[in-house]
Design an enzyme around this catalytic site. Structure first.
Site, PDB file in Angstrom:
ATOM      1  N   ASP A  18       0.871  -1.178   0.000  1.00 36.64           N
ATOM      2  CA  ASP A  18       0.000   0.000   0.000  1.00 36.64           C
ATOM      3  C   ASP A  18       0.909   1.230   0.000  1.00 36.64           C
ATOM      4  O   ASP A  18       2.127   1.118   0.206  1.00 36.64           O
ATOM      5  CB  ASP A  18      -0.881  -0.010   1.269  1.00 36.64           C
ATOM      6  CG  ASP A  18      -1.763   1.218   1.382  1.00 36.64           C
ATOM      7  OD1 ASP A  18      -2.479   1.523   0.406  1.00 36.64           O
ATOM      8  OD2 ASP A  18      -1.736   1.899   2.424  1.00 36.64           O
ATOM      9  N   SER A  19       0.299   2.407  -0.167  1.00 39.23           N
ATOM     10  CA  SER A  19       1.080   3.639  -0.082  1.00 39.23           C
ATOM     11  C   SER A  19       1.578   3.884   1.339  1.00 39.23           C
ATOM     12  O   SER A  19       2.495   4.682   1.517  1.00 39.23           O
ATOM     13  CB  SER A  19       0.219   4.821  -0.513  1.00 39.23           C
ATOM     14  OG  SER A  19      -0.856   4.972   0.393  1.00 39.23           O
ATOM     15  N   TYR A  45      -0.742   8.422  -2.538  1.00 38.03           N
ATOM     16  CA  TYR A  45      -0.846   8.099  -3.962  1.00 38.03           C
ATOM     17  C   TYR A  45      -2.037   8.821  -4.608  1.00 38.03           C
ATOM     18  O   TYR A  45      -2.016   9.082  -5.821  1.00 38.03           O
ATOM     19  CB  TYR A  45      -1.069   6.591  -4.148  1.00 38.03           C
ATOM     20  CG  TYR A  45       0.149   5.705  -3.982  1.00 38.03           C
ATOM     21  CD1 TYR A  45       1.401   6.205  -3.613  1.00 38.03           C
ATOM     22  CD2 TYR A  45       0.036   4.336  -4.214  1.00 38.03           C
ATOM     23  CE1 TYR A  45       2.490   5.365  -3.472  1.00 38.03           C
ATOM     24  CE2 TYR A  45       1.133   3.492  -4.085  1.00 38.03           C
ATOM     25  CZ  TYR A  45       2.355   3.999  -3.714  1.00 38.03           C
ATOM     26  OH  TYR A  45       3.424   3.156  -3.585  1.00 38.03           O
ATOM     27  N   GLY A  46      -3.060   9.065  -3.817  1.00 32.78           N
ATOM     28  CA  GLY A  46      -4.345   9.552  -4.356  1.00 32.78           C
ATOM     29  C   GLY A  46      -4.252  10.761  -5.264  1.00 32.78           C
ATOM     30  O   GLY A  46      -4.899  10.808  -6.309  1.00 32.78           O
ATOM     31  N   CYS A  90      -4.209  -1.574  -1.923  1.00 37.31           N
ATOM     32  CA  CYS A  90      -4.342  -0.129  -2.130  1.00 37.31           C
ATOM     33  C   CYS A  90      -5.246   0.050  -3.339  1.00 37.31           C
ATOM     34  O   CYS A  90      -4.940  -0.454  -4.427  1.00 37.31           O
ATOM     35  CB  CYS A  90      -2.967   0.475  -2.407  1.00 37.31           C
ATOM     36  SG  CYS A  90      -3.019   2.213  -2.887  1.00 37.31           S
ATOM     37  N   ASN A  91      -6.360   0.738  -3.133  1.00 34.00           N
ATOM     38  CA  ASN A  91      -7.310   0.924  -4.229  1.00 34.00           C
ATOM     39  C   ASN A  91      -6.721   1.749  -5.360  1.00 34.00           C
ATOM     40  O   ASN A  91      -6.958   1.474  -6.536  1.00 34.00           O
ATOM     41  CB  ASN A  91      -8.567   1.619  -3.715  1.00 34.00           C
ATOM     42  CG  ASN A  91      -9.382   0.741  -2.803  1.00 34.00           C
ATOM     43  OD1 ASN A  91     -10.348   0.128  -3.226  1.00 34.00           O
ATOM     44  ND2 ASN A  91      -8.990   0.651  -1.545  1.00 34.00           N
ATOM     45  N   GLU A 146      -2.388   8.807   8.176  1.00 33.28           N
ATOM     46  CA  GLU A 146      -0.927   8.662   8.223  1.00 33.28           C
ATOM     47  C   GLU A 146      -0.332   9.454   9.393  1.00 33.28           C
ATOM     48  O   GLU A 146       0.739   9.127   9.879  1.00 33.28           O
ATOM     49  CB  GLU A 146      -0.292   9.111   6.895  1.00 33.28           C
ATOM     50  CG  GLU A 146      -0.615   8.198   5.721  1.00 33.28           C
ATOM     51  CD  GLU A 146       0.213   6.903   5.687  1.00 33.28           C
ATOM     52  OE1 GLU A 146       1.402   6.937   6.023  1.00 33.28           O
ATOM     53  OE2 GLU A 146      -0.358   5.862   5.311  1.00 33.28           O
ATOM     54  N   CYS A 203     -10.967   2.902  -0.004  1.00 27.57           N
ATOM     55  CA  CYS A 203      -9.554   3.221   0.239  1.00 27.57           C
ATOM     56  C   CYS A 203      -9.202   2.453   1.499  1.00 27.57           C
ATOM     57  O   CYS A 203      -9.949   2.508   2.489  1.00 27.57           O
ATOM     58  CB  CYS A 203      -9.375   4.724   0.455  1.00 27.57           C
ATOM     59  SG  CYS A 203      -7.724   5.151   1.084  1.00 27.57           S
ATOM     60  N   THR A 204      -8.095   1.736   1.456  1.00 27.92           N
ATOM     61  CA  THR A 204      -7.811   0.848   2.585  1.00 27.92           C
ATOM     62  C   THR A 204      -7.434   1.599   3.863  1.00 27.92           C
ATOM     63  O   THR A 204      -7.386   1.011   4.938  1.00 27.92           O
ATOM     64  CB  THR A 204      -6.699  -0.162   2.204  1.00 27.92           C
ATOM     65  OG1 THR A 204      -5.568   0.548   1.677  1.00 27.92           O
ATOM     66  CG2 THR A 204      -7.204  -1.151   1.171  1.00 27.92           C
ATOM     67  N   HIS A 205      -7.186   2.903   3.754  1.00 25.43           N
ATOM     68  CA  HIS A 205      -6.950   3.698   4.971  1.00 25.43           C
ATOM     69  C   HIS A 205      -8.259   3.982   5.725  1.00 25.43           C
ATOM     70  O   HIS A 205      -8.223   4.245   6.925  1.00 25.43           O
ATOM     71  CB  HIS A 205      -6.340   5.060   4.609  1.00 25.43           C
ATOM     72  CG  HIS A 205      -4.883   5.048   4.300  1.00 25.43           C
ATOM     73  ND1 HIS A 205      -4.365   4.502   3.152  1.00 25.43           N
ATOM     74  CD2 HIS A 205      -3.815   5.545   4.993  1.00 25.43           C
ATOM     75  CE1 HIS A 205      -3.041   4.670   3.145  1.00 25.43           C
ATOM     76  NE2 HIS A 205      -2.688   5.297   4.250  1.00 25.43           N
TER      77      HIS A 205
HETATM   78  N1  DGL Z   1      -4.757   3.085   0.858  1.00 26.91           N
HETATM   79  C1  DGL Z   1      -4.698   3.755  -0.423  1.00 26.91           C
HETATM   80  C2  DGL Z   1      -5.928   3.388  -1.242  1.00 26.91           C
HETATM   81  O1  DGL Z   1      -6.591   2.428  -0.912  1.00 26.91           O
HETATM   82  C3  DGL Z   1      -4.470   5.212  -0.196  1.00 26.91           C
HETATM   83  C4  DGL Z   1      -3.830   5.902  -1.346  1.00 26.91           C
HETATM   84  C5  DGL Z   1      -3.117   7.180  -1.002  1.00 26.91           C
HETATM   85  O2  DGL Z   1      -1.982   7.091  -0.538  1.00 26.91           O
HETATM   86  O3  DGL Z   1      -3.661   8.261  -1.268  1.00 26.91           O
HETATM   87  O4  DGL Z   1      -6.250   4.020  -2.215  1.00 26.91           O
END
Ligand code: DGL
Length: 268
Positions: free
Chosen positions: A10-11, A42-43, A74-75, A153, A185-187
């Protein structure tokens, strides 16, 4: 190839929601997790840049760590690179978007659902396409939530500021009368209390973590990749491209005691 780890990336910390589900469902499997905290979020990035990051990380997890299954936890990375990753490697590569859509479609009663994700994920149209394929009768309200990932984060889950941001970003989902909200989003599961407060108790929050873990188990069984019984308990490995101390501190709060130690990784 039954002795390699299940690799997840993931990011940053978000994919730990998926790692937790995989560890709980498959405690006998070895896992290696890479959080690209040095380059999150990443978004807001262009999808082709996220795709490059995903390929670089996947190369590391396969080449150095000998992964037998790769989970794109990570989506945004799944939206940017899942098909490329599946074509590039001859091991199974699992994303989080389709599993999440299955959970969402199973949960809705009124057929009106929402999905929230990063700008990259929502603008890619990946959820809109996956819902059109898997649940064409469902009415979808897709919203991006810039800023949510940064709060997670920083370890800030239910402050006044995150609450105010959630009220503003989620207002269209409330107006749409949805009964199910997919955390795309996995966060976001780490913000579930705040998101749940804003959406109210009649809206079910769904994440892709459990369904993704089930998908991994199904693949292990179907492809004969399960780690043989009788081997000693595996040690998980946690890698970060960012600050190791912070990754250990916040990561152990989020994932639990398995994340006792993290290692710095330099990607080349
Ligand atoms: N957990 C990432 C996702 O599911 C977050 C991406 C990010 O870093 O913005 O998209």
């Amino acid at each position: 190839m039954t002795d390699g780890p299940i690799a997840l990336f993931d990011s940053g910390f978000g994919g730990l929601t998926v790692a937790r589900a995989v560890i709980d469902l498959l405690p006998h499997e070895e896992i290696v997790y890479l959080g690209d905290t040095g380059r999150y979020p990443y978004g807001p990035r262009r999808l082709d840049e996220v795709r490059e990051f995903a390929l670089q990380i996947a190369d590391e997890l396969l080449r150095v760590h000998g992964a037998k299954v790769l989970v794109v936890a990570c989506n945004t990375a799944a939206a940017a690179a899942l098909t490329d990753l599946q074509e590039r490697y001859d091991i199974p590569v699992v994303g989080v978007i389709e599993p999440g859509v299955r959970s969402m479609a199973a949960a809705t009663r009124n057929g009106r659902v929402g999905v929230i994700g990063t700008v990259g994920t929502i603008e890619s149209g990946a959820y809109q396409r996956a819902v059109a394929d898997a649940a064409p009768d469902v009415e979808l309200c897709a919203l991006s939530c810039p800023g949510f990932v940064e709060f997670v984060e920083r370890g800030e889950f239910d402050s006044h500021q995150v609450h105010v941001l959630a009220e503003r970003l989620l207002a269209p989902a409330l107006d749409a009368g949805i009964d199910t909200l997919l955390l795309g989003c996995t966060h976001y599961p780490y913000l579930a209390r705040t998101i749940g407060d804003v959406m109210g108790r009649d809206v079910v929050l769904v994440s892709s973590a459990d369904e993704t873990a089930f998908e991994v188990r199904r693949i292990l069984e179907a492809d004969g990749l399960a780690r043989p019984a009788g081997l000693p308990d595996p040690e998980p490995t946690f890698l970060t491209t960012g600050d190791v101390d912070w990754f250990q501190l916040l990561g152990s709060q989020l994932l639990g005691p398995e994340l006792e130690r993290a290692e710095q990784v330099k990607l080349s």
